[in-house]
Design a protein around this motif. Sequence first.
Motif, PDB file in Angstrom:
ATOM      1  N   VAL A 106      -6.115  24.085  14.929  1.00  0.00           N
ATOM      2  CA  VAL A 106      -5.092  24.962  14.360  1.00  0.00           C
ATOM      3  C   VAL A 106      -5.692  26.362  14.250  1.00  0.00           C
ATOM      4  N   ASP A 107      -5.088  27.294  14.966  1.00  0.00           N
ATOM      5  CA  ASP A 107      -5.600  28.660  15.075  1.00  0.00           C
ATOM      6  C   ASP A 107      -5.163  29.504  13.879  1.00  0.00           C
ATOM      7  N   ASN A 108      -6.119  29.805  13.003  1.00  0.00           N
ATOM      8  CA  ASN A 108      -5.877  30.677  11.862  1.00  0.00           C
ATOM      9  C   ASN A 108      -6.283  32.118  12.165  1.00  0.00           C
ATOM     10  N   PRO A 155       3.133  20.529  11.692  1.00  0.00           N
ATOM     11  CA  PRO A 155       2.602  19.306  12.310  1.00  0.00           C
ATOM     12  C   PRO A 155       3.660  18.471  13.033  1.00  0.00           C
ATOM     13  N   GLU A 156       4.864  18.433  12.502  1.00  0.00           N
ATOM     14  CA  GLU A 156       5.902  17.611  13.140  1.00  0.00           C
ATOM     15  C   GLU A 156       6.339  18.154  14.490  1.00  0.00           C
ATOM     16  N   ASP A 157       5.972  19.397  14.810  1.00  0.00           N
ATOM     17  CA  ASP A 157       6.319  19.985  16.108  1.00  0.00           C
ATOM     18  C   ASP A 157       5.210  19.863  17.148  1.00  0.00           C
ATOM     19  N   LEU A 158       4.122  19.178  16.810  1.00  0.00           N
ATOM     20  CA  LEU A 158       3.043  18.992  17.784  1.00  0.00           C
ATOM     21  C   LEU A 158       3.542  18.182  18.962  1.00  0.00           C
ATOM     22  N   ASP A 196      -5.875  12.573  17.001  1.00  0.00           N
ATOM     23  CA  ASP A 196      -6.808  11.677  16.318  1.00  0.00           C
ATOM     24  C   ASP A 196      -7.589  12.438  15.253  1.00  0.00           C
ATOM     25  N   GLY A 197      -7.516  13.768  15.287  1.00  0.00           N
ATOM     26  CA  GLY A 197      -8.205  14.614  14.324  1.00  0.00           C
ATOM     27  C   GLY A 197      -7.675  16.028  14.407  1.00  0.00           C
ATOM     28  N   ILE A 198      -7.967  16.803  13.366  1.00  0.00           N
ATOM     29  CA  ILE A 198      -7.504  18.185  13.284  1.00  0.00           C
ATOM     30  C   ILE A 198      -8.657  19.070  12.850  1.00  0.00           C
ATOM     31  N   VAL A 199      -8.778  20.229  13.503  1.00  0.00           N
ATOM     32  CA  VAL A 199      -9.715  21.258  13.081  1.00  0.00           C
ATOM     33  C   VAL A 199      -8.895  22.443  12.587  1.00  0.00           C
ATOM     34  N   LEU A 200      -9.162  22.866  11.352  1.00  0.00           N
ATOM     35  CA  LEU A 200      -8.552  24.079  10.813  1.00  0.00           C
ATOM     36  C   LEU A 200      -9.556  25.196  11.030  1.00  0.00           C
ATOM     37  N   SER A 223      -0.819  25.785   8.010  1.00  0.00           N
ATOM     38  CA  SER A 223      -2.068  25.019   7.952  1.00  0.00           C
ATOM     39  C   SER A 223      -2.139  24.019   6.798  1.00  0.00           C
ATOM     40  N   PRO A 224      -1.674  24.358   5.576  1.00  0.00           N
ATOM     41  CA  PRO A 224      -1.753  23.356   4.504  1.00  0.00           C
ATOM     42  C   PRO A 224      -1.044  22.044   4.837  1.00  0.00           C
ATOM     43  N   ALA A 225       0.009  22.089   5.617  1.00  0.00           N
ATOM     44  CA  ALA A 225       0.745  20.873   5.966  1.00  0.00           C
ATOM     45  C   ALA A 225      -0.112  19.893   6.779  1.00  0.00           C
ATOM     46  N   TYR A 226      -1.123  20.396   7.473  1.00  0.00           N
ATOM     47  CA  TYR A 226      -1.987  19.528   8.278  1.00  0.00           C
ATOM     48  C   TYR A 226      -2.883  18.641   7.417  1.00  0.00           C
TER      49      TYR A 226
END
Length: 185
Positions: A7-9, A37-40, A45-49, A61-64
């Motif tokens: 996720v690009d911050n 997230p629901e639009d991915l 299998d994992g998420i990087v913020l 980002s908080p929704a992730y």
Amino acid sequence: MTTIVVVDNHGQFTHLEQRSLRDLGVDAHLVDNETPPEDLEVDPDGIVLSGGPDMDRIGESPAYLEVDVPVLGICLGMQLIADQLGGTVGSGDYGGYADVTVEIVDSDDPLTGSLAPETRVWASHADEVKTLPEGFELTARSDVCGVEAMSDTDRDLYGVQWHPEVAHTEEGEAIFENFLEICEA
């Protein structure tokens, strides 16, 4: 193949996070932080913020944190995790980017434990986590920052203040390898 969403911050090194994961054979997807997230288009299998300039630009980002997969927060990503889950974030005493020696305080931690007893990292300390959220353990510190890394292994939430994706960080690839193992477990 393991799929991880970055996720690009709006950090300056975010593309290197994606590249580091791809170099490990991960199907890594970069998404803007305005994407809920629901639009991915993939089932991660994992998420990087990723890191980024400030908390005012964290978008969705908080929704992730609610997606039921392991999450790794890098720099601003770690601060976001702490802020959203009841910890505190504030200005660092040191400020800008620097080469820092980090002491690993939990050699059993699945993310940072393999780096024990210490490692050299590239980190920004303009802002940093001041107090851990409930359920998190301190896993690394330095002489310029009391919380360099944190983990909540029960919820598979992890954070590092430093940038494992840059060449200046000695064992950066190990952080991504360890996170990949967490995602595959």
